[in-house]
Design an enzyme around this catalytic site. Sequence first.
Site, PDB file in Angstrom:
ATOM      1  N   GLY A 113       0.835  -1.190   0.000  1.00 13.36           N
ATOM      2  CA  GLY A 113       0.000   0.000   0.000  1.00 13.36           C
ATOM      3  C   GLY A 113       0.870   1.240   0.000  1.00 13.36           C
ATOM      4  O   GLY A 113       2.042   1.209   0.388  1.00 13.36           O
ATOM      5  N   CYS A 114       0.300   2.365  -0.408  1.00 16.89           N
ATOM      6  CA  CYS A 114       1.091   3.599  -0.499  1.00 16.89           C
ATOM      7  C   CYS A 114       1.520   4.093   0.880  1.00 16.89           C
ATOM      8  O   CYS A 114       2.696   4.389   1.105  1.00 16.89           O
ATOM      9  CB  CYS A 114       0.315   4.666  -1.265  1.00 16.89           C
ATOM     10  SG  CYS A 114      -1.357   4.996  -0.673  1.00 16.89           S
ATOM     11  N   TYR A 115       0.584   4.199   1.829  1.00 16.25           N
ATOM     12  CA  TYR A 115       0.948   4.634   3.174  1.00 16.25           C
ATOM     13  C   TYR A 115       1.913   3.651   3.849  1.00 16.25           C
ATOM     14  O   TYR A 115       2.914   4.084   4.434  1.00 16.25           O
ATOM     15  CB  TYR A 115      -0.309   4.796   4.043  1.00 16.25           C
ATOM     16  CG  TYR A 115      -1.212   5.951   3.694  1.00 16.25           C
ATOM     17  CD1 TYR A 115      -0.796   7.266   3.876  1.00 16.25           C
ATOM     18  CD2 TYR A 115      -2.504   5.726   3.222  1.00 16.25           C
ATOM     19  CE1 TYR A 115      -1.643   8.333   3.584  1.00 16.25           C
ATOM     20  CE2 TYR A 115      -3.358   6.776   2.922  1.00 16.25           C
ATOM     21  CZ  TYR A 115      -2.924   8.083   3.110  1.00 16.25           C
ATOM     22  OH  TYR A 115      -3.768   9.132   2.822  1.00 16.25           O
ATOM     23  N   THR A 117       4.092   1.823   2.494  1.00 12.03           N
ATOM     24  CA  THR A 117       5.410   1.949   1.878  1.00 12.03           C
ATOM     25  C   THR A 117       6.259   2.957   2.644  1.00 12.03           C
ATOM     26  O   THR A 117       7.428   2.706   2.963  1.00 12.03           O
ATOM     27  CB  THR A 117       5.281   2.371   0.409  1.00 12.03           C
ATOM     28  OG1 THR A 117       4.643   1.318  -0.320  1.00 12.03           O
ATOM     29  CG2 THR A 117       6.647   2.641  -0.210  1.00 12.03           C
ATOM     30  N   MET A 203       2.802  12.398  -1.329  1.00 15.00           N
ATOM     31  CA  MET A 203       2.451  11.826  -0.034  1.00 15.00           C
ATOM     32  C   MET A 203       3.562  12.110   0.970  1.00 15.00           C
ATOM     33  O   MET A 203       4.746  12.055   0.643  1.00 15.00           O
ATOM     34  CB  MET A 203       2.257  10.311  -0.201  1.00 15.00           C
ATOM     35  CG  MET A 203       2.068   9.538   1.061  1.00 15.00           C
ATOM     36  SD  MET A 203       1.631   7.816   0.706  1.00 15.00           S
ATOM     37  CE  MET A 203      -0.083   8.030   0.211  1.00 15.00           C
TER      38      MET A 203
END
Length: 308
Positions: A113-115, A117, A203
């Site tokens: 997932g992006c978060y 990561t 992000m």
Amino acid sequence: MAIRLFIDGAAGTTGLEIRERLQGRGEFELLVLDDAQRKNETARRDALHAADIAILCLPDDAAKEAVKLAEGSSTRIIDASSAHRVAEGWTYGFPELIGHEAIANAQLVSNPGCYPTGFLALVAPLVRAGLLPADWPYTVNAVSGYSGGGNALIARFEAEGAPAFRAYGYDMAHKHRAEMQGYAGLKHGVIFAPSVVPAYRGMVVEVPLHLGAMASEPTADQLRGALSEFYEGSEVITARRGAGVSEILLERSAPPSDAMTLHVFGNDGGWHARLVAVLDNLGKGASGAAIQNLNIMCGLPETTGLRL
């Protein structure tokens, strides 16, 4: 002979980026379904079985369905959804943490997932090194561009009267928490506070730490040095050796990037630190990570086609 590649869900944000970035790369032959076929079960099954590698850019339930459709084939799969990130039999697609060889030899790879990561890039190496405790109650404060929310959230933020800030995850049950805890090797689940701002991409993931309350009393310099050493050979992740900047910004029209930069900020007394990861939610947080894993699985240079 070109590697046959099928992107299931190529109409979504991540799928469109991956498809656009792979067009023109001679290593791959893209198997494409037209609009009339892309939701047809038989057409999808045929494409999944014909491909050497399939990338799933689908909602979780549809990704699970695609895996079932691919049963009986030798197709290798990269799943960009969250459906299989902590599932048995799947390799977590974070080569810097899991190891390049594990991904190179995997049949089934789940994109992080992006978060997570950002969180895992900061915390996992420091827990492994014994500098941060595995039983600490970690908090993650994070903000993302709105493209990470899919077409519905994109439309909401681009409409007249769009919100200036959106915070969510207040049920404390966000699906990213399991992979954060599991792949960092933590005893407790994290408190995850995600939010969205009116920038298309980008992000910032932050982990605040009360170093003086930890038994080992690590210093910001120790944390900074350990991260720099851990990522020393990476072309994708850079850990800054100094504090470096006085502020971190998300630009409304930031260019795409597949890189990630890590910072460790500490106060003069050494009691407090803020670990910060800056990345593109559509880059290292999604399509860039998928392309990086694809390159590794195909025996190609890891950074081919990445925006670094």
